[in-house]
Enzyme design. Sequence first.
Site, PDB file in Angstrom:
ATOM      1  N   SER A 164       0.794  -1.229   0.000  1.00 45.05           N
ATOM      2  CA  SER A 164       0.000   0.000   0.000  1.00 45.05           C
ATOM      3  C   SER A 164       0.823   1.275   0.000  1.00 45.05           C
ATOM      4  O   SER A 164       0.305   2.342  -0.288  1.00 45.05           O
ATOM      5  CB  SER A 164      -0.951   0.002   1.187  1.00 45.05           C
ATOM      6  N   HIS A 178      -5.671  -4.156  -0.521  1.00 44.04           N
ATOM      7  CA  HIS A 178      -5.733  -3.109  -1.551  1.00 44.04           C
ATOM      8  C   HIS A 178      -5.968  -3.687  -2.953  1.00 44.04           C
ATOM      9  O   HIS A 178      -5.875  -2.947  -3.937  1.00 44.04           O
ATOM     10  CB  HIS A 178      -4.450  -2.275  -1.544  1.00 44.04           C
ATOM     11  N   LYS A 205     -11.847  -0.622   2.419  1.00 43.24           N
ATOM     12  CA  LYS A 205     -11.219   0.148   1.343  1.00 43.24           C
ATOM     13  C   LYS A 205     -12.174   0.210   0.143  1.00 43.24           C
ATOM     14  O   LYS A 205     -13.109   0.996   0.153  1.00 43.24           O
ATOM     15  CB  LYS A 205      -9.852  -0.440   1.036  1.00 43.24           C
TER      16      LYS A 205
HETATM   17  C1  LIG Z   1      -2.333  -4.875   3.636  1.00 39.61           C
HETATM   18  C2  LIG Z   1      -3.295  -4.409   4.680  1.00 39.61           C
HETATM   19  N1  LIG Z   1      -3.834  -5.296   5.524  1.00 39.61           N
HETATM   20  C3  LIG Z   1      -4.710  -4.920   6.460  1.00 39.61           C
HETATM   21  C4  LIG Z   1      -5.085  -3.612   6.599  1.00 39.61           C
HETATM   22  C5  LIG Z   1      -6.043  -3.231   7.688  1.00 39.61           C
HETATM   23  O1  LIG Z   1      -7.335  -3.139   7.183  1.00 39.61           O
HETATM   24  P1  LIG Z   1      -8.489  -2.535   8.088  1.00 39.61           P
HETATM   25  O2  LIG Z   1      -8.436  -1.065   7.929  1.00 39.61           O
HETATM   26  O3  LIG Z   1      -9.732  -3.156   7.556  1.00 39.61           O
HETATM   27  O4  LIG Z   1      -8.213  -2.954   9.489  1.00 39.61           O
HETATM   28  C6  LIG Z   1      -4.580  -2.656   5.741  1.00 39.61           C
HETATM   29  C7  LIG Z   1      -4.992  -1.251   5.890  1.00 39.61           C
HETATM   30  O5  LIG Z   1      -4.272  -0.321   5.815  1.00 39.61           O
HETATM   31  C8  LIG Z   1      -3.657  -3.052   4.747  1.00 39.61           C
HETATM   32  O6  LIG Z   1      -3.127  -2.164   3.903  1.00 39.61           O
END
Ligand SMILES: Cc1ncc(COP(=O)(O)O)c(C=O)c1O
Length: 393
Positions: free
Chosen positions: A181, A209, A240
């Site tokens: 990300s 993502h 997202k």
């Molecule tokens: C690769 C990845 N996993 C997990 C998450 C966490 O997701 P959530 O916001 O649903 O907790 C993110 C969020 O930034 C992410 O980029």
Amino acid sequence: MATPTAYLNEEITSLKEQGLFNTIRTIESPMEGWVEIDGRRVLNFCANNYLGLANHPRLKEAAKQAIDEYGIGPGAVRTIAGTMSLHNTLEDRLARFKGVEAAVTTQSGFTANLAAIPALVGKQDVIFSDELNHASIIDGCRLSRAQVVRFNHADPDDLRAKLAETEITGRCLIVTDGVFSMDGDIAPLPDLYEIAHEHGCILMVDDAHGEGVLGTGGRGIVDHFGLHGKVDVEIGTMSKAFGVVGGVIAGRQEIIDWMKQRARPFLFSSAMTIPDVAACIAAIDLLEESTEQVDRLWSNAEWFKTEMNKLGFDTGHTVTPIVPVMLGEAELAQTFSKRLFEEGVFAMAIAYPTVPRGKARIRVMNTAAHSPSDLEVGLAAFEKVGKELDVIS
Ligand SMILES: Cc1ncc(COP(=O)(O)O)c(C=O)c1O
């Protein structure tokens, strides 16, 4: 007398001196392509709201109807009294959407990783983890108490070398972000699959993502690479592209059955709320009906990246709608972000510890919620501030 936490003030002062203190902006309007902050309407280049669903009428209507029918809170953890028919519907729909046997939801993508990794491996096992994996994967690995071996970012050769030099007596798990990300690059999933297959390792990808972004109609990274049935565990988030909140673990039936027995955030933290679940189902409806939003997301992102490169900005090696504008030092990134904001563009600076020191950047999140003229406004602001701060000539 000083309080026992007085040392935190020194830490905070030090963060401020280094330009690393996070200033949290407050949004005073719905989450869309433009948002209101401090009473001003600004172009929103920060949100993970890839498909513009966070304020979509269909999602809002679904949430309202579900509240009328079921109320708001689940009232319990899933295994006690917190599983409502809507949770099961969402999980069936997610499994179908992703082309897997089964899925289970958690409260967030973060908790999905905390749930899945320690349920799959333990003290006697080894995890091979991409060095740039998301914090929630890192924390999930730590919680599992397995040995963690970090391999170089997106480097199958290094993974092979690390596997060769590591003694594995228990199980092994290879885990990677799908889309990274902070850089917008993608994991070499076909190579990771080959390696996992050769070594009998479990393969897990966090598609936070990629969901709603990659693959046919946003079906994710596994679909993008045509690896259905080959990746054992997929983690996802509905915070997202789906525009809501909630996490998902998807894969073979036995994996999901096991999660329901052992995954601690599933067992010991309450279920997703009713309006969130209903809105997520509506998001899947929209994604299954049309690829329009996904297509617009990609064409916006392609246009913006190309124009930024023409202006001379370094956008790293992104291949997704995430466009990092590489600036180097944290202070420059903070100043750039502040100046953009003054020009009416909300684009956050990202610095250490989220990215390595010296690799600070502005991360532009393109979305389907932007029109071509919005993108032109954004580009003009980048050009103006970029010249002013000598980032471009
Ligand atoms: C690769 C990845 N996993 C997990 C998450 C966490 O997701 P959530 O916001 O649903 O907790 C993110 C969020 O930034 C992410 O980029």
